[in-house]
Write a protein that holds these residues in place. Structure first.
Motif, mmCIF file in Angstrom:
data_model
loop_
_atom_site.group_PDB
_atom_site.id
_atom_site.type_symbol
_atom_site.label_atom_id
_atom_site.label_comp_id
_atom_site.label_asym_id
_atom_site.label_seq_id
_atom_site.Cartn_x
_atom_site.Cartn_y
_atom_site.Cartn_z
ATOM 1 N N THR A 69 0.830 -1.206 0.000
ATOM 2 C CA THR A 69 0.000 0.000 0.000
ATOM 3 C C THR A 69 0.864 1.256 0.000
ATOM 4 N N TRP A 406 -3.632 -1.568 -2.910
ATOM 5 C CA TRP A 406 -4.611 -1.822 -1.845
ATOM 6 C C TRP A 406 -5.306 -3.159 -2.047
ATOM 7 N N ASP A 409 -2.919 -6.020 -1.174
ATOM 8 C CA ASP A 409 -2.806 -6.221 0.273
ATOM 9 C C ASP A 409 -4.089 -6.818 0.852
#
Length: 442
Positions: A69, A406, A409
């Motif tokens: 991120t 994002w 993750d």
């Protein structure tokens, strides 16, 4: 045997050539030889400094304890600086000339790019990526604007395709080079390989920034390497081309032009796919089973080799057929198919095949797109319009790595991010058909 003469449409000068068409073809070939290779070299340096963070990531994240991120946000924040300063940069270029302004851009970003070797915290990473975007803002749209000073609409798609070949060339050269630096320089003088990467790859931009001041001309009239007859021909063609374009009479009318917002939306989708490829390509190859950074770098060159074959072929076809929409939409759909298929297959060979398809399609789309807005706008309107479209669309460069990072993750795998990229590129391809064919097919 008597020599036939081509008459210059402005100066009325006799030029000893076989006929007018031959004289015109030879003149444009001369312009291409003089400008395109040098501008490609400059853009290669620019693109290398912009995306080498994707290779640095292979070592930097572990050394600095950054998450996916953090990396995605840092990679994308470059485009916030780009967004804020791009339109002013292009307007300044139009006023002060390409030579000084493009040199300023290259010299500034070379210094900032080298400074990444000093990064130790996420905040420093974010700040330098933002400043790199500020420094580079205006280079690509500035060169696109510069092309409109030399090439009329019917010749511009091929010229732009040649210029944008610098992107796959950056991959072909930069991939193996970056992999070699990470592999061979790691630990030299007590520094990590990723720090050497930023230092070494900033040098070409520093040298080219100085070279611009010595080599580039601001326009046709100041080009000492052209004869008077050649200058007259080129200026006549540009004047005739600009006469067919729409010129905005006010800022309000400019902002209210729905065509510009449509162009920005289409290019947003192209850019999102383009940076989805460039920022994550090394990671995708490593996850397919390639551990050595040197071989990661070598394998990243293959998709760009495919793209470098596709770009000139598609550009030449678009100019020959005088057709712009299909030559943009079809490569976008091909690229989307490559992105969507990638997570369904495993292994190095299958992954590389999908990446080759995705790269050829999305990079061809990036060059073909600019045949649309440059066919509509001229003069100061072109300076602001090209920058505005590129400015808004390049926000995708922020959202693409940030969202993909994002999603990676969140899910622990790259599937969701790749499908997101594919879907966005498909939407952009569909938007292309909202552009009236008669306004751009020339």
């Amino acid at each position: 045997m008597k020599t036939k003469y081509a008459t210059s449409p402005i100066a009325g000068e006799a030029t000893p050539h076989v006929d007018a068409a031959t004289f015109e073809s030879r003149t444009y070939a001369k312009v291409v030889r003089r400008l395109i290779p040098f501008l490609m070299l400059c853009y290669l340096g620019a693109y290398l400094d912009r995306v080498n963070v994707g290779f640095a990531k292979l070592q930097m994240l572990n050394d600095l304890h950054f998450s996916e991120t953090i990396y995605g946000l840092g990679a994308g924040i470059f485009f916030l600086g780009y967004f804020i300063f791009e339109v002013p940069s292009n307007v300044i270029l139009h006023k002060v000339g390409a030579k000084k302004w493009l040199a300023r851009i290259m010299l500034t970003w070379a210094v900032i790019s080298a400074s990444f070797a000093l990064v130790s915290t996420p905040t420093q990473f974010y700040v330098l990526r933002f400043l790199l975007g500020v420094a580079e803002a205006g280079f690509a749209p500035g060169v696109i604007l510069y092309m409109t000073y030399w090439f009329p609409s019917e010749r511009r798609a091929k010229a732009l395709s040649m210029f944008f070949m610098a992107i796959p060339l950056a991959g072909i050269v930069g991939g193996p080079l970056s992999g070699y630096i990470l592999h061979a320089f790691h630990g030299t003088a007590g520094m990590a390989g990723w720090k050497w990467l930023f230092l070494i790859e900033a040098l070409p931009s520093l040298v080219l920034g100085v070279a611009i001041l010595l080599y580039l001309d601001n326009g046709i009239r100041s080009a000492k390497w052209l004869t008077d007859a050649e200058k007259a021909l080129l200026e006549h063609n540009i004047e005739g081309d600009n006469a067919q374009k729409h010129v905005h009479l006010s800022i309000r009318a400019f902002l209210a032009d729905r065509r510009l917002w449509l162009m920005a939306a289409i290019y947003f989708c192209v850019v999102l796919g383009q940076y989805g490829l460039t920022f994550w390509l090394p990671t995708i190859i490593r996850k397919s089973g390639v551990a050595d950074p040197l071989w990661v770098g070598i394998f990243t060159a293959l998709p760009y080799l495919c793209a470098i074959v596709a770009l000139p072929l598609i550009g030449a076809s678009a100019d020959r057929r005088r057709e712009r929409r299909l030559h943009l939409a079809v490569p976008m759909l091909v690229s989307a198919a490559g992105f969507a298929t990638l997570p369904l297959l495993g292994g190095v060979e299958a992954s590389l095949l999908c990446l080759c398809v995705a790269a050829a399609g999305i990079l061809a789309s990036s060059s073909q797109f600019w045949a649309l807005p440059t066919a509509l706008l001229g003069g100061m309107s072109a300076a602001a319009g090209i920058a505005a479209v590129n400015c808004v669309a390049n926000l995708a460069g922020f959202f693409s790595p940030a969202i993909v990072g994002w999603l990676n993750d969140l899910t622990g795998k790259s599937t969701a991010g790749l499908l997101f990229i594919s879907a966005t590129v498909v939407v952009g391809a569909l938007l292309v058909f909202l552009v009236p064919a008669r306004s751009v097919n020339r």
